[in-house]
Motif scaffolding. Structure first.
Motif, mmCIF file in Angstrom:
data_model
loop_
_atom_site.group_PDB
_atom_site.id
_atom_site.type_symbol
_atom_site.label_atom_id
_atom_site.label_comp_id
_atom_site.label_asym_id
_atom_site.label_seq_id
_atom_site.Cartn_x
_atom_site.Cartn_y
_atom_site.Cartn_z
ATOM 1 N N UNK A 61 0.793 -1.107 0.042
ATOM 2 C CA UNK A 61 0.047 0.206 0.115
ATOM 3 C C UNK A 61 0.802 1.336 -0.037
ATOM 4 N N UNK A 62 2.065 1.245 0.343
ATOM 5 C CA UNK A 62 2.945 2.332 0.568
ATOM 6 C C UNK A 62 3.827 2.544 -0.701
ATOM 7 N N UNK A 63 3.376 1.566 -1.699
ATOM 8 C CA UNK A 63 4.024 1.902 -3.137
ATOM 9 C C UNK A 63 3.060 2.329 -4.255
ATOM 10 N N UNK A 64 2.789 1.492 -5.255
ATOM 11 C CA UNK A 64 2.057 1.587 -6.279
ATOM 12 C C UNK A 64 0.711 2.355 -5.702
ATOM 13 N N UNK A 65 -0.008 1.572 -4.852
ATOM 14 C CA UNK A 65 -1.401 2.244 -4.409
ATOM 15 C C UNK A 65 -1.381 3.816 -4.047
ATOM 16 N N UNK A 66 -0.243 3.998 -3.172
ATOM 17 C CA UNK A 66 0.175 5.009 -2.509
ATOM 18 C C UNK A 66 0.458 6.260 -3.978
ATOM 19 N N UNK A 67 1.161 5.921 -4.866
ATOM 20 C CA UNK A 67 1.504 6.691 -5.861
ATOM 21 C C UNK A 67 0.119 6.934 -6.771
ATOM 22 N N UNK A 68 -0.793 6.100 -6.934
ATOM 23 C CA UNK A 68 -1.836 6.208 -7.826
ATOM 24 C C UNK A 68 -2.729 7.233 -6.913
ATOM 25 N N UNK A 69 -3.131 6.901 -5.579
ATOM 26 C CA UNK A 69 -3.630 7.924 -4.797
ATOM 27 C C UNK A 69 -3.422 9.153 -4.838
ATOM 28 N N UNK A 70 -1.987 9.597 -4.740
ATOM 29 C CA UNK A 70 -1.312 10.648 -4.732
ATOM 30 C C UNK A 70 -1.695 11.416 -6.022
ATOM 31 N N UNK A 71 -1.511 10.646 -7.202
ATOM 32 C CA UNK A 71 -1.757 11.508 -8.647
ATOM 33 C C UNK A 71 -3.094 11.554 -8.586
ATOM 34 N N UNK A 72 -4.109 10.950 -8.010
ATOM 35 C CA UNK A 72 -5.632 11.316 -8.205
ATOM 36 C C UNK A 72 -5.666 12.396 -7.280
ATOM 37 N N UNK A 73 -5.099 12.675 -6.367
ATOM 38 C CA UNK A 73 -5.313 13.812 -5.500
ATOM 39 C C UNK A 73 -4.681 15.160 -6.502
ATOM 40 N N UNK A 74 -3.464 14.929 -7.116
ATOM 41 C CA UNK A 74 -3.012 16.157 -8.038
ATOM 42 C C UNK A 74 -3.782 16.267 -9.065
ATOM 43 N N UNK A 75 -4.390 15.419 -9.585
ATOM 44 C CA UNK A 75 -5.364 15.382 -10.785
ATOM 45 C C UNK A 75 -6.427 16.355 -10.330
ATOM 46 N N UNK A 76 -7.084 16.020 -9.273
ATOM 47 C CA UNK A 76 -8.024 16.911 -8.667
ATOM 48 C C UNK A 76 -7.834 18.153 -8.384
ATOM 49 N N UNK A 77 -6.644 18.547 -7.844
ATOM 50 C CA UNK A 77 -6.178 20.003 -7.438
ATOM 51 C C UNK A 77 -5.833 20.628 -8.691
ATOM 52 N N UNK A 78 -5.528 20.229 -9.862
ATOM 53 C CA UNK A 78 -5.062 20.850 -10.946
ATOM 54 C C UNK A 78 -6.351 21.193 -11.774
ATOM 55 N N UNK A 79 -7.323 20.300 -11.518
ATOM 56 C CA UNK A 79 -8.629 20.622 -12.236
ATOM 57 C C UNK A 79 -9.296 21.752 -11.637
#
Length: 303
Positions: free
Chosen positions: A172-190
């Motif tokens: 959970x601290x590797x790929x799933x975390x990266x994907x959750x972080x990217x989802x948050x970045x995507x939402x912020x940029x939007x």
């Protein structure tokens, strides 16, 4: 030393079964509170398989009362000891883990002692490239979730943010975390229409045998929250062709090994690539925050 460690922690589900599953009464709430902050320590002994800046991958003996013999990555409480560790070394250490109702997590090693050194003059077999700010990124080719061939160069003129994942990763601290972080970045940029139009996200899989376009489309839609309605106009999920994979991984400093059961162990790499196709920021671990990357994106977009 640039030999890269795995990022695979398939043990989490197994360990969670060690937590009692019975229903707790009202009187046990105080006990639950204590459990959430409980930390346990175990002696551990094993052979070093590989390292990176903050982790060591250890093929360790059984840990009585905790787990069977296994090969897996551990975070180091004191990363400065990395320079003393080489593949093949035998070490003893103290394994610290936290326990809550979900099981065990946040494993870390401390009090490391090298009890048998493999080779005092050890030199890694492969030298990984360390991405540098201002360095041009090669025009790597990928296949995205729609089965289309894409090139990194096609994003020139926009700020491209890329990270490395594979869809089966259970740590959970590797790929799933990266994907959750990217989802948050995507939402912020939007929330900023102008900035959104100047940026693009890219999650790159290093598992071409399993991560087909259909798998990536399903995985990506789940993380964006739009599922089958996702257009992937701002965030691509793509995989490198197998024959070109090593070159990409070496450039972005991603270590990858395949276990006996075909599981993948890997390190992490997240990069902000400026509008000119050059590296603007690089994050080699999992301790970065989405807000920090958003600030790097804004800075790169303003250039």
């Amino acid at each position: 030393m640039n030999w890269k460690h795995p990022g695979l922690f398939a043990l989490l589900l197994l360990l969670s079964t060690l937590v009692p599953g019975c229903r707790k009464s009202q009187s046990s709430k105080s006990e639950d509170t204590a459990l959430t902050s409980q930390e346990k320590s175990f002696p551990i002994r094993g052979r070093v398989i590989g390292t990176d800046a903050t982790h060591v991958t250890l093929a360790h003996e059984a840990i009585p009362g905790f787990m069977e013999a296994m090969t897996m990555p551990y975070k180091l409480k004191d990363p400065s000891v990395i320079s003393e560790l080489h593949p093949g070394d035998t070490i003893t250490a103290t394994l610290h883990v936290k326990q809550d109702e979900g099981g065990y997590h946040d494993a870390a090693l401390d009090n490391i002692v090298v009890v048998a050194q493999a080779r005092p003059d050890y030199k890694p077999a492969k030298q990984y490239h360390i991405p540098q700010v201002g360095e041009a990124v090669p025009d790597f080719r990928l296949t995205n979730q729609s089965g289309h061939t894409i090139h990194l160069s096609q994003f020139h003129g926009r700020v491209l943010v890329a990270t490395f994942i594979y869809t089966r990763c259970p740590f959970t601290d590797y790929c799933p975390l990266m994907s959750r972080n990217f989802a948050e970045i995507d939402q912020t940029l939007a929330t900023d229409r102008t900035l959104y139009a100047k940026t693009h996200l890219l999650s790159i899989s290093f598992d071409p045998a399993y991560d087909t376009p259909a798998v990536l489309r399903s995985y990506g839609g789940a993380y964006t929250g739009k599922y089958t309605k996702e257009s992937f106009a701002h965030w691509d999920f793509a995989v490198s062709p197998e024959k070109e994979l090593n070159a990409m991984l070496e450039f972005f400093d991603v270590g990858l090994t395949t276990g006996e059961d075909k599981t993948l162990t890997h390190s992490l790499s997240t990069v902000v690539i400026g509008k000119d196709g050059k590296i603007a920021a690089w994050y080699p671990t999992n301790d970065w925050k989405p807000a920090d990357v958003v600030e790097a994106i804004k800075k790169a977009a303003a250039v």
